[in-house]
Design a protein around this motif. Structure first.
Motif, PDB file in Angstrom:
ATOM      1  N   THR A   1       0.835  -1.202   0.000  1.00  0.00           N
ATOM      2  CA  THR A   1       0.000   0.000   0.000  1.00  0.00           C
ATOM      3  C   THR A   1       0.868   1.250   0.000  1.00  0.00           C
ATOM      4  N   SER A   2       0.603   2.136  -0.928  1.00  0.00           N
ATOM      5  CA  SER A   2       1.264   3.444  -0.985  1.00  0.00           C
ATOM      6  C   SER A   2       0.186   4.524  -0.871  1.00  0.00           C
ATOM      7  N   HIS A   3       0.536   5.632  -0.218  1.00  0.00           N
ATOM      8  CA  HIS A   3      -0.387   6.750  -0.076  1.00  0.00           C
ATOM      9  C   HIS A   3       0.132   7.913  -0.912  1.00  0.00           C
ATOM     10  N   VAL A   4      -0.759   8.537  -1.661  1.00  0.00           N
ATOM     11  CA  VAL A   4      -0.396   9.643  -2.541  1.00  0.00           C
ATOM     12  C   VAL A   4      -1.333  10.819  -2.256  1.00  0.00           C
ATOM     13  N   ARG A   5      -0.758  12.006  -2.173  1.00  0.00           N
ATOM     14  CA  ARG A   5      -1.584  13.207  -2.001  1.00  0.00           C
ATOM     15  C   ARG A   5      -1.406  14.119  -3.204  1.00  0.00           C
ATOM     16  N   PHE A   6      -2.517  14.445  -3.846  1.00  0.00           N
ATOM     17  CA  PHE A   6      -2.518  15.370  -4.983  1.00  0.00           C
ATOM     18  C   PHE A   6      -2.775  16.800  -4.492  1.00  0.00           C
ATOM     19  N   ARG A   7      -2.178  17.754  -5.157  1.00  0.00           N
ATOM     20  CA  ARG A   7      -2.586  19.143  -4.942  1.00  0.00           C
ATOM     21  C   ARG A   7      -3.936  19.353  -5.621  1.00  0.00           C
ATOM     22  N   ARG A   8      -4.560  20.472  -5.337  1.00  0.00           N
ATOM     23  CA  ARG A   8      -5.837  20.759  -5.985  1.00  0.00           C
ATOM     24  C   ARG A   8      -5.581  21.062  -7.467  1.00  0.00           C
ATOM     25  N   LEU A   9      -6.363  20.435  -8.329  1.00  0.00           N
ATOM     26  CA  LEU A   9      -6.189  20.584  -9.767  1.00  0.00           C
ATOM     27  C   LEU A   9      -7.214  21.560 -10.339  1.00  0.00           C
ATOM     28  N   SER A  10      -6.735  22.451 -11.189  1.00  0.00           N
ATOM     29  CA  SER A  10      -7.641  23.374 -11.883  1.00  0.00           C
ATOM     30  C   SER A  10      -8.190  22.685 -13.132  1.00  0.00           C
ATOM     31  N   ALA A  11      -9.200  23.295 -13.707  1.00  0.00           N
ATOM     32  CA  ALA A  11      -9.744  22.776 -14.967  1.00  0.00           C
ATOM     33  C   ALA A  11      -8.673  22.774 -16.052  1.00  0.00           C
ATOM     34  N   LEU A  12      -7.793  23.780 -16.020  1.00  0.00           N
ATOM     35  CA  LEU A  12      -6.709  23.859 -16.995  1.00  0.00           C
ATOM     36  C   LEU A  12      -5.705  22.725 -16.789  1.00  0.00           C
ATOM     37  N   ASP A  13      -5.403  22.407 -15.528  1.00  0.00           N
ATOM     38  CA  ASP A  13      -4.516  21.276 -15.225  1.00  0.00           C
ATOM     39  C   ASP A  13      -5.052  19.996 -15.853  1.00  0.00           C
ATOM     40  N   ILE A  14      -6.322  19.759 -15.627  1.00  0.00           N
ATOM     41  CA  ILE A  14      -6.936  18.522 -16.111  1.00  0.00           C
ATOM     42  C   ILE A  14      -6.994  18.505 -17.638  1.00  0.00           C
ATOM     43  N   ASP A  15      -7.367  19.635 -18.243  1.00  0.00           N
ATOM     44  CA  ASP A  15      -7.420  19.714 -19.707  1.00  0.00           C
ATOM     45  C   ASP A  15      -6.056  19.419 -20.323  1.00  0.00           C
ATOM     46  N   HIS A  16      -5.014  20.014 -19.744  1.00  0.00           N
ATOM     47  CA  HIS A  16      -3.665  19.836 -20.274  1.00  0.00           C
ATOM     48  C   HIS A  16      -3.228  18.378 -20.144  1.00  0.00           C
ATOM     49  N   TYR A  17      -3.556  17.775 -19.012  1.00  0.00           N
ATOM     50  CA  TYR A  17      -3.162  16.381 -18.807  1.00  0.00           C
ATOM     51  C   TYR A  17      -3.921  15.453 -19.762  1.00  0.00           C
ATOM     52  N   ILE A  18      -5.197  15.707 -19.928  1.00  0.00           N
ATOM     53  CA  ILE A  18      -5.993  14.882 -20.844  1.00  0.00           C
ATOM     54  C   ILE A  18      -5.447  14.981 -22.261  1.00  0.00           C
ATOM     55  N   ASP A  19      -5.073  16.179 -22.664  1.00  0.00           N
ATOM     56  CA  ASP A  19      -4.542  16.384 -24.019  1.00  0.00           C
ATOM     57  C   ASP A  19      -3.262  15.595 -24.258  1.00  0.00           C
ATOM     58  N   ARG A  20      -2.469  15.388 -23.214  1.00  0.00           N
ATOM     59  CA  ARG A  20      -1.207  14.649 -23.365  1.00  0.00           C
ATOM     60  C   ARG A  20      -1.420  13.156 -23.578  1.00  0.00           C
ATOM     61  N   GLY A  21      -2.535  12.626 -23.101  1.00  0.00           N
ATOM     62  CA  GLY A  21      -2.833  11.199 -23.305  1.00  0.00           C
ATOM     63  C   GLY A  21      -2.165  10.249 -22.340  1.00  0.00           C
ATOM     64  N   ASP A  22      -1.490  10.770 -21.308  1.00  0.00           N
ATOM     65  CA  ASP A  22      -0.804   9.894 -20.354  1.00  0.00           C
ATOM     66  C   ASP A  22      -1.761   9.028 -19.546  1.00  0.00           C
ATOM     67  N   TRP A  23      -3.021   9.378 -19.531  1.00  0.00           N
ATOM     68  CA  TRP A  23      -4.008   8.730 -18.690  1.00  0.00           C
ATOM     69  C   TRP A  23      -4.488   7.387 -19.235  1.00  0.00           C
ATOM     70  N   HIS A  24      -4.325   7.148 -20.518  1.00  0.00           N
ATOM     71  CA  HIS A  24      -4.989   6.010 -21.156  1.00  0.00           C
ATOM     72  C   HIS A  24      -4.518   4.673 -20.581  1.00  0.00           C
ATOM     73  N   GLY A  25      -5.491   3.895 -20.092  1.00  0.00           N
ATOM     74  CA  GLY A  25      -5.195   2.574 -19.553  1.00  0.00           C
ATOM     75  C   GLY A  25      -4.581   2.578 -18.172  1.00  0.00           C
ATOM     76  N   LYS A  26      -4.495   3.749 -17.546  1.00  0.00           N
ATOM     77  CA  LYS A  26      -3.840   3.857 -16.238  1.00  0.00           C
ATOM     78  C   LYS A  26      -4.873   3.794 -15.111  1.00  0.00           C
ATOM     79  N   ALA A  27      -4.559   3.042 -14.079  1.00  0.00           N
ATOM     80  CA  ALA A  27      -5.430   2.979 -12.910  1.00  0.00           C
ATOM     81  C   ALA A  27      -5.554   4.366 -12.295  1.00  0.00           C
ATOM     82  N   GLY A  28      -6.794   4.794 -12.067  1.00  0.00           N
ATOM     83  CA  GLY A  28      -7.018   6.114 -11.511  1.00  0.00           C
ATOM     84  C   GLY A  28      -6.833   7.240 -12.502  1.00  0.00           C
ATOM     85  N   GLY A  29      -6.560   6.908 -13.766  1.00  0.00           N
ATOM     86  CA  GLY A  29      -6.451   7.926 -14.803  1.00  0.00           C
ATOM     87  C   GLY A  29      -5.163   8.725 -14.801  1.00  0.00           C
ATOM     88  N   TYR A  30      -4.109   8.212 -14.151  1.00  0.00           N
ATOM     89  CA  TYR A  30      -2.839   8.953 -14.177  1.00  0.00           C
ATOM     90  C   TYR A  30      -1.650   8.008 -14.090  1.00  0.00           C
TER      91      TYR A  30
END
Length: 214
Positions: free
Chosen positions: A134-163
């Motif tokens: 078990t590992s614990h991870v804490r994210f900072r608060r993400l803006s809509a721009l953060d999420i849009d930019h990450y989605i555009d990069r495509g790193d999320w595909h097939g990843k558990a938790g989308g990242y």
């Protein structure tokens, strides 16, 4: 511990198609002889806890591949793993669509979550060893721009938790408690310890070391 015998290496089968797990194993000189994905049903059971799900999936994958190889290969170790990102008791999906990834990132934004890593090892004699990390991870608060930019990069595909923490999402991570490699795909400490304890020796493996008694 028995000494490594390069003239008589033992076969290791990785029951995963994940390039991340293969790369991680290579970091510690563990080179699978064969990659054979389990292709198992990954549907969680009703009200199944995330930690139970991660361990169950790892064990099922190892056993599926071990049964598939029965009669075709002897003396093979079967290594399998499963990674689950959990927000509370909720199992987040392996994102296959942009909307799934957006939903995951919105849930994880500004909060602490857990990453469970199930590891299973079938030995040639038929025994099944397993561990849950078990590992614990804490994210900072993400803006809509953060999420849009990450989605555009495509790193999320097939990843558990989308990242993928080893990519652009690293900039979202405020803190980690526990194994970093577990979040990527395999806790290398635990994989190495399990293989050592089971007696696996590979041609490119680093020599095992016995810790001095206390």
């Amino acid at each position: 511990m028995p000494k490594q015998n390069p003239q008589n290496p033992q076969q290791l089968v990785l029951a995963s198609a994940s390039p991340r797990r293969l790369d991680l194993l290579g970091q510690i000189h563990i080179i699978p002889d064969q990659i054979l994905p389990a292709d198992s049903d990954e549907t969680p059971h009703h009200q199944e806890r995330p930690n139970d799900y991660a361990l169950r999936m790892a064990c099922e994958k190892a056993l599926l591949v071990a049964n598939r190889l029965a009669g075709a290969r002897t003396g093979a170790f079967i290594l399998a793993g499963d990674t689950v990102v959990a927000a509370g008791r909720r199992i987040l999906p392996k994102a296959e669509t942009e909307q799934q990834a957006r939903d995951c990132l919105s849930i994880l934004s500004g909060r602490r979550h857990r990453v469970y890593g199930g590891i299973a090892l079938c030995s040639p004699g038929g025994s099944l060893g397993h561990r849950l990390v078990t590992s614990h991870v804490r994210f900072r608060r993400l803006s809509a721009l953060d999420i849009d930019h990450y989605i555009d990069r495509g790193d999320w595909h097939g990843k558990a938790g989308g990242y993928a923490i080893q990519g652009l999402a690293a900039r979202f991570v405020r803190a980690i408690d526990g194994s970093y490699s577990n979040i990527v795909g395999f806790s290398l400490y635990d994989v190495a310890a399990m293989l050592d304890a089971a007696g696996w020796r590979g041609t490119d493996q680093l020599p095992s070391q016995t810790l001095p008694s206390a």
